[in-house]
Design an enzyme around this catalytic site. Structure first.
Site, PDB file in Angstrom:
ATOM      1  N   ASP A 121      17.549  14.161 -16.699  1.00 22.48           N
ATOM      2  CA  ASP A 121      17.440  13.600 -15.354  1.00 22.48           C
ATOM      3  C   ASP A 121      16.028  13.100 -15.085  1.00 22.48           C
ATOM      4  O   ASP A 121      15.114  13.889 -14.867  1.00 22.48           O
ATOM      5  CB  ASP A 121      17.829  14.663 -14.330  1.00 22.48           C
ATOM      6  CG  ASP A 121      17.895  14.111 -12.918  1.00 22.48           C
ATOM      7  OD1 ASP A 121      17.742  12.894 -12.743  1.00 22.48           O
ATOM      8  OD2 ASP A 121      18.104  14.901 -11.989  1.00 22.48           O
ATOM      9  N   ASP A 147      15.903   4.331 -13.644  1.00 23.24           N
ATOM     10  CA  ASP A 147      16.644   5.594 -13.716  1.00 23.24           C
ATOM     11  C   ASP A 147      17.680   5.530 -14.826  1.00 23.24           C
ATOM     12  O   ASP A 147      18.530   4.640 -14.853  1.00 23.24           O
ATOM     13  CB  ASP A 147      17.311   5.892 -12.376  1.00 23.24           C
ATOM     14  CG  ASP A 147      18.027   7.231 -12.388  1.00 23.24           C
ATOM     15  OD1 ASP A 147      17.417   8.226 -12.832  1.00 23.24           O
ATOM     16  OD2 ASP A 147      19.199   7.277 -11.990  1.00 23.24           O
TER      17      ASP A 147
END
Length: 436
Positions: A99, A314
């Site tokens: 993440d 991301d």
């Protein structure tokens, strides 16, 4: 030295330094897409269409948590790539969700007050010779988390997810081991981890926890930054082939075709922001402006440390979210150039969708993202359209009314994306990530 690097140095010393059985030559580890048959999250009963739909729904939820609600107490709702690592001495292998939008390495731990199902045994700290709880009264608890009081003697953490999931437990030190793509192992001693004793869905079952890769002091890349010279990179695939995560010398992006843009600043210090200046479709360039709501004036960033970000890079968001004005202009230009009949968007996002994939890919125009510093990233057809079913392709972009967009992993597929956290830059280079 920047305030960030100064604080990182202080915390590294405070944590009694991270002793590393490693080298500075660099290393790489494998990533597994969560929809790969090798993933514990793989559902054999789902069709490819269902997997694609679920992935894009996760993408929408994640965007809402990253770009629309950038509050430090609320973290994102997951990611798309998994990584194996081992914790403790002797090492216990588990699998975590990678993440880039969070800052803590946490895993489910015994004794469990409430734990969801995971494919590997839950880690029991009692069995590790190197496990060490961090006291609430410690300097680490105060300086790293800002804790001034605790309900117990241990330094406690709590993460709340936007999908009503959470993880609660205590912070500790332990040895973390990474198995490299060359089948050797690299150990990092006295790593700062969260041992979750109370974890509740809807976190997906199968994996043990989350591997934070953000800019915060407790993320994996922050803790090992001195040993990897502040560098990491990845090369992502959307197939069953494993992807690569690279550190140190292995993470350097060089050679013909590399473009580099400065990392910018945004509302949430965890995220990797860049400044998108425009998008070109075919021969038409569309300018992208960052506006400041307080006085509705354009923010003039520069490349000397105060560049304002309007896009988060991301790895855990599939779609690329972009200002609705830009999105509408991208769509209208592509529609005009393709000259094909559209079909309904299965996700009702208003995206262009077509039922003749081969013809769409033949006619798809060049799309180039222009980032600050003259970093022009030219997208391939597979970065622009995504298959929703064997017959249907849809645009891999989605509109947002937020000032902040997200460069998703579909747009990053088959690029080496390299981060130099010391120089505050990110580089892109086209590559075949199935062979990288």
């Amino acid at each position: 030295m920047s305030p960030y690097h100064f604080l990182l140095l202080i915390i590294s010393i405070t944590l009694s330094f991270i002793f590393i059985y490693a080298h500075n030559d660099g290393f790489s580890v494998e990533l597994i897409h969560r929809d790969s048959p090798n993933s514990p999250l793989y559902n054999h009963n789902e069709s490819d269409f269902q997997r694609s739909t679920n992935m894009l729904h996760r993408s929408i939820n994640r965007f809402n948590s990253l770009a629309l609600i950038p509050q430090p107490i609320i973290t994102n709702s997951g990611g798309e790539y998994l990584m194996k690592y081992s914790i403790g001495s002797p090492p216990v292998e588990i699998m975590g969700l990678l993440d880039t939008g969070s800052d803590l390495i946490w895993l489910q731990c015994e004794p469990c007050i409430s734990c969801y199902h995971q494919s590997s045994p839950i880690f029991d700290p009692i069995d590790s010779d190197t496990y060490e709880d961090i006291p609430c009264s410690s300097v680490q608890c105060r300086e790293v988390l800002g804790k001034t009081n605790c309900s117990s003697s241990s330094c406690e953490y709590g993460i709340t997810y936007t999908n009503n999931g959470f993880s609660k437990g205590n912070l500790a030190f332990d040895t973390l081991t990474l198995r490299t793509s060359g089948s050797s192992s690299i150990k990092f001693q006295k790593m700062f981890i969260g041992c979750g004793h109370n974890n509740k869905g809807p976190l997906s079952p199968g994996f043990s926890g989350v591997i934070g890769m953000g800019f915060g002091l407790t993320s994996l890349v922050s803790q090992i930054s001195l040993s990897i010279n502040y560098k990491f990179s990845y090369c992502l695939t959307q197939t069953q082939t494993t992807s690569k995560l690279n550190f140190g010398a292995n993470a350097i992006v060089s050679g013909l075709g590399v473009v580099t843009t400065p990392l910018a600043f945004g509302l949430a210090p965890t995220f990797y922001y860049v400044s998108l200046e425009g998008v070109t479709i075919g021969s038409r360039r569309i300018e992208y402006f960052i506006t400041k709501k307080e006085n509705s004036t354009t923010i003039k960033g520069n490349l000397n440390g105060n560049l304002k970000g309007n896009m988060i890079i991301d790895s855990g968001t599939a779609l690329t979210f972009i200002s609705k004005r830009i999105f509408d202009e991208i769509q209208s230009t592509i529609r005009l150039l393709l000259k094909l009949n559209t079909v309904r968007d299965p996700l009702n996002l208003g995206r262009l969708c077509y039922n003749n994939p081969s013809l769409v890919l033949q006619r798809t125009p060049y799309v180039t993202l222009h980032f600050a510093g003259r970093a022009d990233v030219e997208l391939h057809q597979s970065n622009i359209f995504f298959p929703m079913s064997p017959r249907t392709l849809c645009l891999a972009f989605a509109p947002t009314v937020s000032d902040t967009g997200i460069l998703g992993n579909i747009a990053q597929t088959n690029f080496v994306v390299g981060f130099d956290r010391k120089k505050r830059t990110v580089s892109f280079k086209r590559a075949d990530c199935t062979k990288y």
